[in-house]
Write a protein that holds these residues in place. Structure first.
Motif, PDB file in Angstrom:
ATOM      1  N   LEU A  84       0.851  -1.173   0.000  1.00 40.11           N
ATOM      2  CA  LEU A  84       0.000   0.000   0.000  1.00 40.11           C
ATOM      3  C   LEU A  84       0.892   1.230   0.000  1.00 40.11           C
ATOM      4  CD1 LEU A  84      -2.708  -1.067   2.587  1.00 40.11           C
ATOM      5  CD2 LEU A  84      -2.715  -1.327   0.107  1.00 40.11           C
ATOM      6  N   HIS A 104      -6.635   4.757  -7.539  1.00 37.09           N
ATOM      7  CA  HIS A 104      -5.342   4.234  -7.129  1.00 37.09           C
ATOM      8  C   HIS A 104      -4.624   3.777  -8.381  1.00 37.09           C
ATOM      9  CE1 HIS A 104      -6.736   0.045  -7.673  1.00 37.09           C
ATOM     10  NE2 HIS A 104      -7.865   0.461  -7.129  1.00 37.09           N
ATOM     11  N   ASN A 156      -1.997   4.732  -3.596  1.00 34.92           N
ATOM     12  CA  ASN A 156      -3.234   4.411  -2.901  1.00 34.92           C
ATOM     13  C   ASN A 156      -4.344   5.388  -3.243  1.00 34.92           C
ATOM     14  OD1 ASN A 156      -3.215   2.099  -1.411  1.00 34.92           O
ATOM     15  ND2 ASN A 156      -2.967   3.084   0.559  1.00 34.92           N
TER      16      ASN A 156
END
Length: 256
Positions: free
Chosen positions: A19, A211, A153
């Motif tokens: 992430l 994202h 992200n």
């Protein structure tokens, strides 16, 4: 590998290993992100980024790195407008603007999670360059090698932002539709083979909801990954990634 050209429409990915978020004050704006990824034989990746934008508030920028027990980040460096930062062993999130200026470091959150941080250093139009190596990005499966990796992200408060990501092999081996398959998720744009590289780019700037997640599948022999997982890439990674996604795939045929 089949020959394919992939066009992203609307997609959501469930399987992710990394992430990658960018957070600063909401008054700051990142106009453009360029990410270069160099893939090493052992499955590690050198990730180099350039962020251009306007920064008028706050003391630092940071990435959130949420890893499992195989991913490791090392050799983190940063610079602002060509001035190299000092990498600190311990990062103090409560330090002042001047104390954070031209320094960078890791803020450990517990377990395998931490933030990759650097000082804004000066207000105004800045270009930040970030570099680090992540171990075990490419994983060996029984049928092929590959990854499903989130590079940006959702939830960025600095958009709208244009983004581009380029992949290459460290040993110079061209990445082509003969030796790998490629997919992009979470953004309005495309991902294509281009002169031995793989390049994904936004057509419309990233919004708060977007994202940038890239999935790549490689034929055996390109890598000798350190990390091995039982099972096939098709079932362990690809099938999961396509759950809930909307994708258009166009075959790229050679003329006879």
């Amino acid at each position: 590998m089949k020959k394919s050209k992939i066009l992203l429409k609307t997609a959501f990915v469930l399987a992710m290993l990394f992430l990658f978020a960018f957070s600063v004050s909401a008054s700051n704006h990142v106009e453009n992100i360029d990410i270069d990824v160099t893939l090493n034989k052992d499955g590690s990746a050198l990730i180099e980024q350039e962020w251009k934008g306007t920064f008028d508030e706050g003391t630092e920028c940071y990435y959130e790195f949420n890893a499992d027990n195989s991913l490791r980040l090392k050799n983190f460096t940063a610079s602002c407008n060509g001035k190299q930062y000092e990498t600190l062993e311990n990062w103090d999130v409560n330090a002042s603007f001047s104390e954070k200026a031209y320094t960078c470091g890791l803020n450990h959150l517990g377990g395998y999670d931490y933030e990759v941080c650097w000082g804004i250093s000066q207000y105004g139009e800045n270009t930040y360059k970030i570099s680090y190596t992540v171990e075990n990005v490419v994983i060996a499966y029984e049928d092929s090698d590959g990854f499903n990796f989130r590079f940006i992200n959702p939830g960025m408060n600095t958009g709208p932002t244009d983004a581009k990501i380029t992949f290459k092999m460290a040993d110079g081996t061209p990445l082509t539709d003969e030796n790998c398959n490629i997919w992009g998720f979470g953004y309005d744009g495309d991902i294509n083979f281009n002169s031995g590289y793989v390049q994904g780019a936004t057509i419309y700037p990233l919004s708060y909801r977007n994202h940038m997640t890239i999935m790549m599948q490689f034929e055996k022999g390109l890598f000798e990954p350190v990390c091995l997982i039982a099972g096939d890439f098709e079932t362990e990674v690809k099938d999961t990634a396509f759950i809930g996604s909307t994708y258009e795939e166009f075959e790229d045929y050679e003329s006879s």
